[in-house]
Motif scaffolding. Sequence first.
Motif, PDB file in Angstrom:
ATOM      1  N   LEU A  57      22.262-102.434  38.866  1.00  0.00           N
ATOM      2  CA  LEU A  57      22.561-101.010  38.683  1.00  0.00           C
ATOM      3  C   LEU A  57      24.032-100.711  38.919  1.00  0.00           C
ATOM      4  CD1 LEU A  57      19.672 -98.828  40.181  1.00  0.00           C
ATOM      5  CD2 LEU A  57      20.356 -99.099  37.795  1.00  0.00           C
ATOM      6  N   ALA A  58      24.596-101.340  39.945  1.00  0.00           N
ATOM      7  CA  ALA A  58      26.013-101.122  40.242  1.00  0.00           C
ATOM      8  C   ALA A  58      26.895-101.621  39.101  1.00  0.00           C
ATOM      9  CB  ALA A  58      26.381-101.823  41.549  1.00  0.00           C
ATOM     10  N   ALA A  60      26.027-101.828  35.930  1.00  0.00           N
ATOM     11  CA  ALA A  60      25.864-100.882  34.820  1.00  0.00           C
ATOM     12  C   ALA A  60      26.662 -99.618  35.057  1.00  0.00           C
ATOM     13  CB  ALA A  60      24.386-100.553  34.637  1.00  0.00           C
ATOM     14  N   LEU A  61      26.696 -99.149  36.296  1.00  0.00           N
ATOM     15  CA  LEU A  61      27.456 -97.937  36.618  1.00  0.00           C
ATOM     16  C   LEU A  61      28.959 -98.153  36.459  1.00  0.00           C
ATOM     17  CD1 LEU A  61      27.400 -95.020  37.638  1.00  0.00           C
ATOM     18  CD2 LEU A  61      27.438 -95.917  39.980  1.00  0.00           C
ATOM     19  N   GLY A  64      29.750 -98.156  32.835  1.00  0.00           N
ATOM     20  CA  GLY A  64      29.699 -96.797  32.301  1.00  0.00           C
ATOM     21  C   GLY A  64      30.916 -95.977  32.678  1.00  0.00           C
ATOM     22  N   TRP A  70      28.716 -92.663  31.970  1.00  0.00           N
ATOM     23  CA  TRP A  70      28.077 -93.425  33.039  1.00  0.00           C
ATOM     24  C   TRP A  70      26.579 -93.130  33.141  1.00  0.00           C
ATOM     25  CZ3 TRP A  70      25.658 -90.963  37.077  1.00  0.00           C
ATOM     26  CH2 TRP A  70      25.929 -89.608  37.243  1.00  0.00           C
ATOM     27  N   VAL A  71      26.177 -91.910  32.774  1.00  0.00           N
ATOM     28  CA  VAL A  71      24.747 -91.581  32.832  1.00  0.00           C
ATOM     29  C   VAL A  71      23.964 -92.440  31.830  1.00  0.00           C
ATOM     30  CG1 VAL A  71      23.035 -89.761  32.515  1.00  0.00           C
ATOM     31  CG2 VAL A  71      25.247 -89.234  33.593  1.00  0.00           C
ATOM     32  N   TYR A  72      24.514 -92.586  30.639  1.00  0.00           N
ATOM     33  CA  TYR A  72      23.853 -93.384  29.600  1.00  0.00           C
ATOM     34  C   TYR A  72      23.725 -94.835  30.046  1.00  0.00           C
ATOM     35  CZ  TYR A  72      23.062 -95.601  25.067  1.00  0.00           C
ATOM     36  OH  TYR A  72      22.549 -96.349  24.042  1.00  0.00           O
ATOM     37  N   LEU A  74      23.713 -95.910  33.108  1.00  0.00           N
ATOM     38  CA  LEU A  74      22.810 -95.980  34.251  1.00  0.00           C
ATOM     39  C   LEU A  74      21.349 -95.991  33.791  1.00  0.00           C
ATOM     40  CD1 LEU A  74      22.847 -96.067  37.344  1.00  0.00           C
ATOM     41  CD2 LEU A  74      22.624 -93.579  37.343  1.00  0.00           C
ATOM     42  N   ILE A  75      21.044 -95.208  32.753  1.00  0.00           N
ATOM     43  CA  ILE A  75      19.679 -95.201  32.220  1.00  0.00           C
ATOM     44  C   ILE A  75      19.343 -96.557  31.603  1.00  0.00           C
ATOM     45  CG2 ILE A  75      18.194 -94.180  30.461  1.00  0.00           C
ATOM     46  CD1 ILE A  75      19.644 -91.545  30.915  1.00  0.00           C
ATOM     47  N   GLY A  77      20.670 -99.298  32.506  1.00  0.00           N
ATOM     48  CA  GLY A  77      20.681-100.283  33.583  1.00  0.00           C
ATOM     49  C   GLY A  77      19.390-100.328  34.388  1.00  0.00           C
ATOM     50  N   LEU A  78      18.614 -99.232  34.399  1.00  0.00           N
ATOM     51  CA  LEU A  78      17.374 -99.199  35.186  1.00  0.00           C
ATOM     52  C   LEU A  78      16.355-100.255  34.735  1.00  0.00           C
ATOM     53  CD1 LEU A  78      16.815 -95.369  35.784  1.00  0.00           C
ATOM     54  CD2 LEU A  78      17.091 -97.153  37.531  1.00  0.00           C
TER      55      LEU A  78
END
Length: 246
Positions: A57-58, A60-61, A64, A70-72, A74-75, A77-78
């Motif tokens: 997750l980190a 992916a953030l 982003g 970054w929101v895209y 993060l989604i 990356g989940l």
Amino acid sequence: MARKNDKSTGMSDDRPAKVKKVKKRRWYHQVFDAYKMTRQQDPAVTWWVLATFFGVLAIALVIGLAWGPWVYMLILGLPTAALAAMFVLARRAERAAYARIEGEPGASMAALGTIRRGWSFDENPVAMDARSRTPVFRGVGRPGVVLITEGTGPVVTRLAEAERKRTARVLPDVPIHVIQVGNATGQVPLTKLVKTVRKLKPVLNKHEVAVVLKRLTALGGARLPIPKGVDPMRARPDRKGMRGGR
């Protein structure tokens, strides 16, 4: 006229009892069971799974924030983080399962049972040392015949070589591989046994494999002659009878 009660007439109620409905197990129940089993053998599995999940997750953030919304990221990356955590859990669970059975008789057969296609393994040993109870297991696949031994020492080597010669007399043109399972020099660790068997080079076709299985079935497995009423572990020679009763 009032209806008579069944109890007063002595009549029994033949209505079938309600069967308790079995609760369906979901995939996450199986994952949690695997996690509990792994945690008993490997307490650090929790930290490995969490570190993997939040680490992905980190990453992916950071990607982003650097190159896009970054929101895209993060989604996206989940699910990637969840898959990575599941992969780590599966690998740790596999190691924990091997650690639980390592050193136990028949552990090699338990590991080879995960091979679903391409191989046929006898559940019972095809040879066994009468004194040490050291077994030799056998499998047949396109690479030929594989003999699996457990333990260390000259008894294991001698037993495996005797079974190899016995098999070669029936199958002179079929490759015979001997694999000693253990942690000593020249042996294959239990955790690498399945990978080692799968890496053997195929040389037979399906028809030839069937012929090999048929011949080995006729050859039979381990034969330990045990007289009736005699415990082979407690039997002693009759020295008086060997001297002629004198």
